[in-house]
Design a protein around this motif. Sequence first.
Motif, PDB file in Angstrom:
ATOM      1  N   ILE A  87     -16.326  -5.646 -25.883  1.00 30.09           N
ATOM      2  CA  ILE A  87     -14.901  -5.496 -25.572  1.00 30.09           C
ATOM      3  C   ILE A  87     -14.108  -6.744 -25.926  1.00 30.09           C
ATOM      4  CG2 ILE A  87     -15.239  -6.174 -23.152  1.00 30.09           C
ATOM      5  CD1 ILE A  87     -13.136  -4.106 -22.405  1.00 30.09           C
ATOM      6  N   HIS A  88     -14.747  -7.914 -25.857  1.00 31.78           N
ATOM      7  CA  HIS A  88     -14.024  -9.152 -26.119  1.00 31.78           C
ATOM      8  C   HIS A  88     -14.129  -9.607 -27.584  1.00 31.78           C
ATOM      9  CE1 HIS A  88     -13.058  -9.535 -21.913  1.00 31.78           C
ATOM     10  NE2 HIS A  88     -14.328  -9.453 -21.577  1.00 31.78           N
ATOM     11  N   LEU A  89     -14.686  -8.740 -28.429  1.00 31.10           N
ATOM     12  CA  LEU A  89     -14.777  -9.063 -29.858  1.00 31.10           C
ATOM     13  C   LEU A  89     -13.615  -8.387 -30.580  1.00 31.10           C
ATOM     14  CD1 LEU A  89     -16.735 -10.277 -32.112  1.00 31.10           C
ATOM     15  CD2 LEU A  89     -17.556  -7.934 -32.371  1.00 31.10           C
ATOM     16  N   GLU A 165      -6.946 -14.114 -17.729  1.00 29.96           N
ATOM     17  CA  GLU A 165      -5.819 -13.325 -18.244  1.00 29.96           C
ATOM     18  C   GLU A 165      -6.332 -12.219 -19.177  1.00 29.96           C
ATOM     19  OE1 GLU A 165      -5.895 -16.752 -18.057  1.00 29.96           O
ATOM     20  OE2 GLU A 165      -4.606 -16.583 -16.283  1.00 29.96           O
ATOM     21  N   GLN A 166      -7.322 -12.563 -19.996  1.00 28.23           N
ATOM     22  CA  GLN A 166      -7.887 -11.546 -20.891  1.00 28.23           C
ATOM     23  C   GLN A 166      -8.611 -10.464 -20.096  1.00 28.23           C
ATOM     24  OE1 GLN A 166     -10.095 -14.247 -23.401  1.00 28.23           O
ATOM     25  NE2 GLN A 166      -8.546 -14.175 -25.010  1.00 28.23           N
ATOM     26  N   ILE A 167      -9.308 -10.864 -19.042  1.00 24.15           N
ATOM     27  CA  ILE A 167      -9.991  -9.854 -18.215  1.00 24.15           C
ATOM     28  C   ILE A 167      -8.970  -8.933 -17.559  1.00 24.15           C
ATOM     29  CG2 ILE A 167     -11.359  -9.545 -16.111  1.00 24.15           C
ATOM     30  CD1 ILE A 167     -13.029 -11.937 -17.043  1.00 24.15           C
ATOM     31  N   VAL A 171      -9.667  -5.430 -19.152  1.00 28.25           N
ATOM     32  CA  VAL A 171     -10.599  -4.765 -18.245  1.00 28.25           C
ATOM     33  C   VAL A 171      -9.875  -4.285 -16.990  1.00 28.25           C
ATOM     34  CG1 VAL A 171     -12.748  -5.051 -16.924  1.00 28.25           C
ATOM     35  CG2 VAL A 171     -12.458  -6.260 -19.110  1.00 28.25           C
ATOM     36  N   GLY A 172      -9.117  -5.195 -16.383  1.00 29.96           N
ATOM     37  CA  GLY A 172      -8.481  -4.907 -15.086  1.00 29.96           C
ATOM     38  C   GLY A 172      -7.604  -3.670 -15.110  1.00 29.96           C
ATOM     39  N   THR A 173      -6.765  -3.545 -16.142  1.00 28.75           N
ATOM     40  CA  THR A 173      -5.867  -2.385 -16.197  1.00 28.75           C
ATOM     41  C   THR A 173      -6.667  -1.079 -16.150  1.00 28.75           C
ATOM     42  OG1 THR A 173      -5.886  -2.655 -18.593  1.00 28.75           O
ATOM     43  CG2 THR A 173      -3.938  -3.451 -17.437  1.00 28.75           C
TER      44      THR A 173
END
Lengths: 196, 196
Positions: A87-89, A165-167, A171-173
């Motif tokens: 997901i972070h790529l 912030e990226q999480i 992810v969080g949303t």
Amino acid sequence: MTPDLANEALASQIAFLQEIDRLKGVLRATPICDNSRPENSAEHSWHLAMYAMVLVDQAGPDVRIDRVIRMLLLHDIVEIDAGDVPIHLVHDSEAQAAKERVAAERIFGLLPAEQGAEFRALWEEFEAAQTPDAVFAKSIDRVQPLLLNLANGGGSWIDYHVTMEQIDARVGTKVNRGAPALWRHVRARVAGYFAS
Amino acid sequence: MTPDLANEALASQIAFLQEIDRLKGVLRATPICDNSRPENSAEHSWHLAMYAMVLVDQAGPDVRIDRVIRMLLLHDIVEIDAGDVPIHLVHDSEAQAAKERVAAERIFGLLPAEQGAEFRALWEEFEAAQTPDAVFAKSIDRVQPLLLNLANGGGSWIDYHVTMEQIDARVGTKVNRGAPALWRHVRARVAGYFAS
Ligand SMILES: [Ca+2]
């Protein structure tokens, strides 16, 4: 169904079950909790199904948990051909989606036609993330790697230089959409990791 | 439930979900289909749940497949403490059953009481192998390693010097009890392996 047709259907089903064994060899970006090795997509799918069983009270009233469990069990099968994209790529999500459609065609196509169509529809429902079942399933799929990384000491957050912030954004949303109370609880833990 | 109690329940559930990650490290006697390494009990549980989803037509009319799937998802969790005992290994089954009961007490005991009791009851139902759901779940649990060994070239049959007669006695009776047509089909393939 004639005995011959029944036997042919069973042979197709066994071919499918043998083929999906390969999901045990698809490695994800997140290490398992003891940080000894990356998680594979088959054991990940098991863990998510257990998450759904355990966290059923986090789901909204319209969610049918047994459909969620089935959806989570098969949601990653396309990765046998298309691979897992962390997901972070940064990646071309259109190209990946196209690869996954071809994979779904081939792999679910191993099954008898009616069953193959049923499984494919469940996978497409998950991907579209619109129905209550799919929205909850997505929340589960996104929250589990956070808990692995909390246990394994940072895991893929370190490898991909991830920030809080990226999480929240990536992810969080999605977790919040299907399981808001779960997100409040887990976000506090994750924020604790990033604050320390 | 007050917010504090709800948060405490969720913390227990997350503790359980983190603990069962260890099932990914419990190795079984059977190699995965490509023969590259032993299967672990977490990915095995995923594969069995997929078997149940795919082979639902092999189940008798009294079988509730979603309960079978749940049963298969959690049936090996006690192995985190008690280990997996290969079916073809001579062992003290009383002592193993006692270890598994202690394991169930500890691991399902991590959950909120009501949910822990529900999971434990499902595991005990599987172990007792009396209800239609449990009988079918046992058939699935026994048939899958046969298909892995057919794919991987003999696997645990070679390691344990297993004969067709032993498979009929130790495996066939149980597969046949819950899924007779499946057993006829798979037995023919297994007999082909042993005849060659
Ligand atoms: Ca077992």
